[in-house]
Design an enzyme around this catalytic site. Structure first.
Site, short mmCIF file in Angstrom:
data_model
loop_
_atom_site.label_atom_id
_atom_site.label_comp_id
_atom_site.label_asym_id
_atom_site.label_seq_id
_atom_site.Cartn_x
_atom_site.Cartn_y
_atom_site.Cartn_z
N THR A 203 0.88 -1.17 0.00
CA THR A 203 0.00 0.00 0.00
C THR A 203 0.91 1.22 0.00
O THR A 203 2.05 1.11 0.42
CB THR A 203 -0.82 0.01 1.31
OG1 THR A 203 -1.68 -1.12 1.34
CG2 THR A 203 -1.66 1.26 1.50
N ARG A 231 -13.44 -8.15 -1.12
CA ARG A 231 -12.75 -7.93 0.17
C ARG A 231 -12.26 -6.48 0.22
O ARG A 231 -11.64 -5.98 -0.71
CB ARG A 231 -11.58 -8.89 0.31
CG ARG A 231 -10.75 -8.71 1.60
CD ARG A 231 -9.55 -7.82 1.38
NE ARG A 231 -8.67 -7.78 2.55
CZ ARG A 231 -7.64 -6.94 2.69
NH1 ARG A 231 -7.36 -6.09 1.73
NH2 ARG A 231 -6.89 -6.97 3.76
N VAL A 232 -12.54 -5.81 1.32
CA VAL A 232 -12.07 -4.44 1.52
C VAL A 232 -11.10 -4.44 2.68
O VAL A 232 -11.36 -5.02 3.73
CB VAL A 232 -13.26 -3.50 1.81
CG1 VAL A 232 -12.78 -2.10 2.18
CG2 VAL A 232 -14.20 -3.44 0.59
N ASP A 234 -8.09 -2.09 5.12
CA ASP A 234 -8.17 -0.95 6.03
C ASP A 234 -7.98 0.39 5.31
O ASP A 234 -8.42 1.43 5.81
CB ASP A 234 -7.11 -1.08 7.13
CG ASP A 234 -5.70 -1.23 6.56
OD1 ASP A 234 -5.56 -1.75 5.44
OD2 ASP A 234 -4.74 -0.82 7.24
N THR A 254 0.08 0.66 6.70
CA THR A 254 0.18 -0.39 5.69
C THR A 254 0.31 -1.72 6.42
O THR A 254 0.75 -1.75 7.58
CB THR A 254 1.42 -0.20 4.78
OG1 THR A 254 2.59 -0.25 5.60
CG2 THR A 254 1.38 1.11 4.03
N GLY A 255 -0.04 -2.80 5.75
CA GLY A 255 0.07 -4.12 6.38
C GLY A 255 -1.28 -4.79 6.49
O GLY A 255 -2.23 -4.40 5.80
N1 ASP Z 1 -3.37 -2.66 4.25
C1 ASP Z 1 -3.62 -3.25 2.97
C2 ASP Z 1 -4.89 -4.05 3.01
O1 ASP Z 1 -5.13 -4.75 3.99
C3 ASP Z 1 -2.56 -4.14 2.46
C4 ASP Z 1 -1.15 -3.72 2.69
O2 ASP Z 1 -0.88 -2.63 3.15
O3 ASP Z 1 -0.25 -4.49 2.43
O4 ASP Z 1 -5.62 -4.01 2.07
#
Ligand code: ASP
Length: 363
Positions: A203, A231-232, A234, A254-255
């Site tokens: 992200t 799927r949504v 954060d 992110t994550g």
């Molecule tokens: N936070 C993002 C999500 O869950 C994915 C990511 O940052 O890697 O959609």
């Protein structure tokens, strides 16, 4: 302001976070109490794929742009880059091979926000999110409705699946199970090159403060690779993937989105800053809280009770101070502090070792 060093914080671990959370929990400090003069910026912070984004945003802020326009222009560079496989054009698709994008924006001075989720065929979802904020009475549009809204505003539909992203998706599909009818090719060079991407995700978050002390932020993503359609994550959820309070600060993440949604992570980071924590401390305290709650879901923790996923927060306070924290060691973030753009190491909760498996999650 008292600053907990990374080492001390790690040493004191769980008990410190719980105690600090409770001790500070009954009093919100005012702007003057946290020593927040206007005019402390400019400063721009982003996830580590946003090094060019922080530079672009800083240049625009210096030329007088609103900080929200600046951070959006910054992340547009990443959204439009086919080589970044975690955001916008070139992002990894859902399990059916379709790219679905999530994005949110938040503007401190007006305390307004807009977001889109599961948006297909539009390269720059962050710009659509800003229009949701400015040209509707809503905060979040999803799926077909978000696409129709974007088309009504003149956005052009484009195929967002690059050939490289398609090949990675195909490799994922062909190696998913030995009990279906899809066969992987014989191991060849291309397959080896694609292997690192099979479980990757990402992200871009970018937050900024200008020299008048106004804050703004944006988070934009193609979300979890090979997700269930619809799927949504954060990123488009205000309070989870992004939150801005113009009196206190801004935070984004992110994550693993699911862990962040169910704890309102970015809101928690801003709240900790409002209670007097530095940006770095606030990120670590939110991560500590998330790590504690994750223990209630045994399939998400390793043998030592540590989350088996990555999650990072990025934060700027009203004084223009910045910081970042990650669940696991080894991450970096991008910052332009007014002098130069650079990548810096994030503070972290857990040191990665050979037993930690922070990325591949299987029940
Ligand atoms: N936070 C993002 C999500 O869950 C994915 C990511 O940052 O890697 O959609």
């Amino acid at each position: 302001m008292h600053r907990v060093s990374r080492r001390n914080f790690l040493k004191t671990g769980v008990s410190l976070s719980a105690a600090t959370f409770l001790a500070g929990g009954n009093k919100i400090l005012s702007r003057s109490q946290i020593g927040a003069p206007a005019g402390a910026g400019p400063c721009v912070v982003a996830s580590n794929n946003g090094l060019e984004a922080v530079e672009k945003a800083m240049n625009m802020i210096r030329s007088g742009s609103d900080p929200l326009d600046a951070v959006i222009a910054g992340v547009n560079l990443v959204e439009e880059d086919p080589e970044d496989m975690s955001v916008g054009y070139g992002g990894l698709p859902n399990e059916e091979g379709v790219v679905e994008l999530d994005a949110s924006v938040m503007h401190g001075p007006t305390h307004n926000a807009g977001a889109v989720a599961s948006l297909r065929n539009i390269k720059t979802p962050s710009r659509v999110a800003k229009l949701v904020m400015e040209r509707t009475d809503h905060a979040l549009l999803v799926g077909e409705g978000a696409l129709k809204f974007a088309l009504a505003h003149g956005f052009k539909e484009e195929n967002l699946l690059t050939d490289k992203a398609r090949q990675i998706w195909l490799r994922w599909k062909e190696t998913l199970s030995e009990r279906d009818n899809w066969f992987p090719p014989k191991m060849d060079k291309l397959a080896e090159e694609l292997e690192p991407y099979i479980s990757s995700y990402g992200t871009v978050n970018c937050i900024a403060i200008d020299s008048a002390g106004n804050l703004a932020g944006v988070t934009t993503t193609s979300g979890l690779a090979f997700k269930i359609p619809g799927r949504v994550g954060d990123s488009p959820i205000i309070g989870a993937g992004l939150y801005v309070d113009n009196d206190i600060g801004a935070a984004g993440s992110t994550g693993r989105g699911e862990a962040n949604i169910i704890t309102c992570g970015s809101h928690m980071v801003v709240n900790f800053m409002g209670l007097g924590s530095s940006p770095e401390e606030a990120c670590l305290k939110a991560l500590q809280k998330i790590a504690e709650k994750t223990r209630l879901q045994p399939h998400l923790v390793d043998d030592e009770g540590r989350p088996r996923f990555g999650l990072s927060f990025y934060a700027i306070n009203k004084k223009g101070q910045y910081g970042s924290g990650s669940m696991w060691s080894g991450s970096t973030f991008a910052v332009h502090d007014g002098n130069e753009k650079k990548l810096k190491e994030t503070a972290y909760l857990f040191k990665r070792d050979k037993n930690s498996r922070a990325t591949r999650l299987r029940r």
